[in-house]
Write a protein that holds these residues in place. Structure first.
Motif, PDB file in Angstrom:
ATOM      1  N   UNK A  82       1.961  55.653-105.247  1.00 33.49           N
ATOM      2  CA  UNK A  82       1.449  56.379-104.090  1.00 33.49           C
ATOM      3  C   UNK A  82       0.579  57.533-104.573  1.00 33.49           C
ATOM      4  N   UNK A  83      -0.664  57.582-104.095  1.00 29.90           N
ATOM      5  CA  UNK A  83      -1.570  58.649-104.518  1.00 29.90           C
ATOM      6  C   UNK A  83      -1.530  59.859-103.585  1.00 29.90           C
ATOM      7  N   UNK A  84      -1.101  59.685-102.338  1.00 29.13           N
ATOM      8  CA  UNK A  84      -0.979  60.816-101.415  1.00 29.13           C
ATOM      9  C   UNK A  84      -0.086  60.433-100.242  1.00 29.13           C
ATOM     10  N   UNK A  85       0.457  61.464 -99.569  1.00 27.68           N
ATOM     11  CA  UNK A  85       1.282  61.241 -98.393  1.00 27.68           C
ATOM     12  C   UNK A  85       2.732  61.613 -98.556  1.00 27.68           C
ATOM     13  N   UNK A  86       3.166  61.896 -99.797  1.00 21.29           N
ATOM     14  CA  UNK A  86       4.559  62.238-100.041  1.00 21.29           C
ATOM     15  C   UNK A  86       4.703  63.631-100.644  1.00 21.29           C
ATOM     16  N   UNK A  87       3.750  64.498-100.349  1.00 23.09           N
ATOM     17  CA  UNK A  87       3.807  65.848-100.878  1.00 23.09           C
ATOM     18  C   UNK A  87       5.064  66.553-100.345  1.00 23.09           C
ATOM     19  N   UNK A  88       5.711  67.348-101.209  1.00 22.42           N
ATOM     20  CA  UNK A  88       6.909  68.127-100.857  1.00 22.42           C
ATOM     21  C   UNK A  88       8.067  67.239-100.417  1.00 22.42           C
ATOM     22  N   UNK A  89       8.071  65.994-100.901  1.00 21.82           N
ATOM     23  CA  UNK A  89       9.152  65.061-100.598  1.00 21.82           C
ATOM     24  C   UNK A  89       9.729  64.541-101.901  1.00 21.82           C
ATOM     25  N   UNK A  90      11.053  64.484-101.991  1.00 25.22           N
ATOM     26  CA  UNK A  90      11.693  64.077-103.245  1.00 25.22           C
ATOM     27  C   UNK A  90      12.367  62.714-103.166  1.00 25.22           C
ATOM     28  N   UNK A  91      12.705  62.241-101.945  1.00 23.92           N
ATOM     29  CA  UNK A  91      13.343  60.936-101.796  1.00 23.92           C
ATOM     30  C   UNK A  91      12.723  60.182-100.620  1.00 23.92           C
ATOM     31  N   UNK A  92      12.908  58.876-100.633  1.00 17.28           N
ATOM     32  CA  UNK A  92      12.486  58.030 -99.508  1.00 17.28           C
ATOM     33  C   UNK A  92      13.647  57.113 -99.143  1.00 17.28           C
ATOM     34  N   UNK A  93      13.632  56.655 -97.910  1.00 17.61           N
ATOM     35  CA  UNK A  93      14.685  55.764 -97.436  1.00 17.61           C
ATOM     36  C   UNK A  93      14.352  54.332 -97.850  1.00 17.61           C
ATOM     37  N   UNK A  94      15.329  53.638 -98.425  1.00 12.91           N
ATOM     38  CA  UNK A  94      15.149  52.245 -98.857  1.00 12.91           C
ATOM     39  C   UNK A  94      15.966  51.326 -97.958  1.00 12.91           C
ATOM     40  N   UNK A  95      17.265  51.196 -98.223  1.00 13.69           N
ATOM     41  CA  UNK A  95      18.117  50.322 -97.411  1.00 13.69           C
ATOM     42  C   UNK A  95      18.133  50.810 -95.966  1.00 13.69           C
ATOM     43  N   UNK A  96      17.861  49.919 -95.045  1.00 14.68           N
ATOM     44  CA  UNK A  96      17.843  50.258 -93.637  1.00 14.68           C
ATOM     45  C   UNK A  96      16.509  50.724 -93.121  1.00 14.68           C
ATOM     46  N   UNK A  97      15.516  50.910 -94.005  1.00 14.61           N
ATOM     47  CA  UNK A  97      14.224  51.440 -93.577  1.00 14.61           C
ATOM     48  C   UNK A  97      13.496  50.512 -92.612  1.00 14.61           C
ATOM     49  N   UNK A  98      13.750  49.211 -92.717  1.00 11.38           N
ATOM     50  CA  UNK A  98      13.029  48.249 -91.874  1.00 11.38           C
ATOM     51  C   UNK A  98      13.412  48.354 -90.407  1.00 11.38           C
ATOM     52  N   UNK A  99      14.528  49.053 -90.105  1.00  7.90           N
ATOM     53  CA  UNK A  99      15.016  49.107 -88.729  1.00  7.90           C
ATOM     54  C   UNK A  99      14.833  50.478 -88.089  1.00  7.90           C
ATOM     55  N   UNK A 100      14.154  51.362 -88.777  1.00  8.07           N
ATOM     56  CA  UNK A 100      14.043  52.738 -88.308  1.00  8.07           C
ATOM     57  C   UNK A 100      12.896  52.944 -87.331  1.00  8.07           C
ATOM     58  N   UNK A 101      13.132  53.865 -86.413  1.00 10.56           N
ATOM     59  CA  UNK A 101      12.101  54.428 -85.553  1.00 10.56           C
ATOM     60  C   UNK A 101      12.142  55.941 -85.757  1.00 10.56           C
ATOM     61  N   UNK A 102      11.059  56.655 -85.441  1.00 14.66           N
ATOM     62  CA  UNK A 102      11.059  58.104 -85.684  1.00 14.66           C
ATOM     63  C   UNK A 102      12.255  58.840 -85.087  1.00 14.66           C
ATOM     64  N   UNK A 103      12.847  58.324 -83.976  1.00 19.96           N
ATOM     65  CA  UNK A 103      13.964  59.017 -83.356  1.00 19.96           C
ATOM     66  C   UNK A 103      15.307  58.356 -83.598  1.00 19.96           C
ATOM     67  N   UNK A 104      15.352  57.440 -84.602  1.00 19.48           N
ATOM     68  CA  UNK A 104      16.596  56.737 -84.878  1.00 19.48           C
ATOM     69  C   UNK A 104      17.661  57.678 -85.398  1.00 19.48           C
ATOM     70  N   UNK A 105      18.941  57.383 -85.031  1.00 16.59           N
ATOM     71  CA  UNK A 105      20.061  58.082 -85.615  1.00 16.59           C
ATOM     72  C   UNK A 105      20.432  57.381 -86.912  1.00 16.59           C
ATOM     73  N   UNK A 106      20.778  58.153 -87.910  1.00 21.49           N
ATOM     74  CA  UNK A 106      21.050  57.537 -89.219  1.00 21.49           C
ATOM     75  C   UNK A 106      22.354  58.080 -89.791  1.00 21.49           C
ATOM     76  N   UNK A 107      22.839  57.310 -90.780  1.00 26.66           N
ATOM     77  CA  UNK A 107      24.033  57.735 -91.507  1.00 26.66           C
ATOM     78  C   UNK A 107      23.800  57.407 -92.973  1.00 26.66           C
ATOM     79  N   UNK A 108      23.793  58.401 -93.849  1.00 27.98           N
ATOM     80  CA  UNK A 108      23.501  58.225 -95.264  1.00 27.98           C
ATOM     81  C   UNK A 108      24.732  57.708 -95.988  1.00 27.98           C
ATOM     82  N   UNK A 109      24.519  56.622 -96.759  1.00 31.21           N
ATOM     83  CA  UNK A 109      25.637  56.068 -97.522  1.00 31.21           C
ATOM     84  C   UNK A 109      25.461  56.227 -99.014  1.00 31.21           C
ATOM     85  N   UNK A 110      24.332  56.769 -99.468  1.00 31.62           N
ATOM     86  CA  UNK A 110      24.146  56.996-100.896  1.00 31.62           C
ATOM     87  C   UNK A 110      22.687  57.099-101.294  1.00 31.62           C
ATOM     88  N   UNK A 111      22.449  57.521-102.549  1.00 29.92           N
ATOM     89  CA  UNK A 111      21.105  57.653-103.120  1.00 29.92           C
ATOM     90  C   UNK A 111      21.043  56.853-104.397  1.00 29.92           C
TER      91      UNK A 111
END
Length: 347
Positions: free
Chosen positions: A317-346
């Motif tokens: 990625x050349x741009x778009x993730x400034x000031x961000x340290x992690x991204x969502x992987x598992x479960x990302x395909x089902x997300x909407x901007x207002x989705x409720x989430x529950x973190x199970x690990x990194x």
């Protein structure tokens, strides 16, 4: 991308996304997710290409004068040593021309000597004496040319190497300067490979960049190479730019025409962020969408990213993730901007 509405009372939903099956666990109206750390590094993506190995030193050998080819001593594929006699012309006509020029020169010498004596005795004019001197000089030059042509009624190998092409046969009439043989050098430091690269790859390179070569004849064995020349203009037919690499064959036996694959490592690197390909929820050739988890651990943020390239199971990625340290992987395909989430690990 098609979105699927999650039913609150479902214990789980089996969704097919990105060509593979994944399971998203929904508990208390929340999508269970995992995150992965973003890796930042200076990186230059290798340039992959292919070409034919050739010798950088190639010569078309011909006769200095025209004539009938009397003898060809080597054939295609033969090895030759520098200075080796490889072809001769029938010298009957050349020898006659040499003898004639020699006779003319000797006659001019006699005439000059006679005019010199007459001039000393005031029996010849200055103009007559000077004309005899000019005639002598002209005859000498003609004689020297004839001797030179006689010496070059033969072809000698200008370098040690191999005969790539034999272009004429015995008893054919060879014109002066018409190639009879093509010879290339087989010295270890003369092997090169020429590539045609796109402008996007060409602009990344500079002289001295390292590369590795794998020749089909040697399987997976790698040979070191270095970029030695970079073309400054595109080929009008292909639109590609010429790049030449000099190869170190080590102790291997190379020959003109070996097919090879090339991996060039540009020294011009750029700062990139790498994320798992599983984090991408929408993408086209140059851009995509990913989600990250906000510091509160409860909400998510959508990011529009610029994709530099993909490599194996990760995305640069050349741009778009400034000031961000992690991204969502598992479960990302089902997300909407207002989705409720529950973190199970990194990861």
């Amino acid at each position: 991308m098609k979105r699927y509405k999650l039913i609150p009372f479902m214990a789980f939903a089996l969704i097919v996304a990105c060509g593979k099956k994944e399971t998203a666990v929904v508990q208390d109206d929340a999508i269970t997710i995992k995150t992965a750390k973003i890796i930042t590094e200076e990186y230059a993506r290798p340039i992959i290409s292919s070409g034919i190995i050739t010798s950088d030193v190639e010569a078309n050998l011909s006769f200095k004068v025209g004539g009938i080819i009397e003898k060809l001593y080597v054939q295609e594929g033969d090895r030759v040593a520098k200075g080796q006699l490889i072809a001769i012309l029938n010298t009957t006509e050349i020898a006659a021309q040499l003898q004639q020029s020699k006779n003319d020169y000797e006659k001019a010498q006699r005439n000059y000597k006679r005019m010199e004596n007459l001039y000393k005795d005031n029996a010849a004019t200055t103009e007559e004496f000077e004309n005899s001197s000019t005639a002598l000089s002209t005859a000498l030059q003609a004689y020297q040319i004839a001797k030179f042509n006689k010496q070059h009624a033969a072809i000698y190998a200008n370098q040690s190497g191999s005969v790539i092409k034999k272009l004429m046969n015995e008893d054919e009439i060879a014109n002066a300067g018409t190639a009879v043989y093509t010879i290339n050098s087989t010295n270890n430091n003369d092997w090169v490979i020429r590539l045609g690269l796109s402008d996007k790859d060409w602009v990344k390179l500079k002289k001295g960049d390292k590369a590795t070569i794998t020749a089909d004849a040697y399987g997976e064995k790698e040979f070191e190479a270095v970029v030695s020349e970079i073309g400054v203009g595109a080929n009008p037919e292909t639109g590609t730019f010429s790049v030449k690499l000099k190869i170190n064959p080590q102790d291997a036996k190379f020959a003109n025409g070996l097919a090879a694959k090339v991996k060039i490592h540009p020294s011009n690197k750029e700062l990139l962020q790498f994320i798992p390909s599983a984090a991408i929820v929408e993408a086209n050739e140059n851009s995509g969408t990913v989600y990250s988890l906000e510091p509160d651990g409860k909400t998510i943020k959508q990011h529009k990213i610029k994709i530099a390239f993909t490599e194996n199971d990760r995305v640069a990625v050349s741009s778009g993730l400034e000031n961000t340290t992690t991204v969502i992987t598992d479960g990302s395909a089902y997300l909407l901007p207002d989705s409720k989430i529950k973190l199970s690990g990194t990861k």
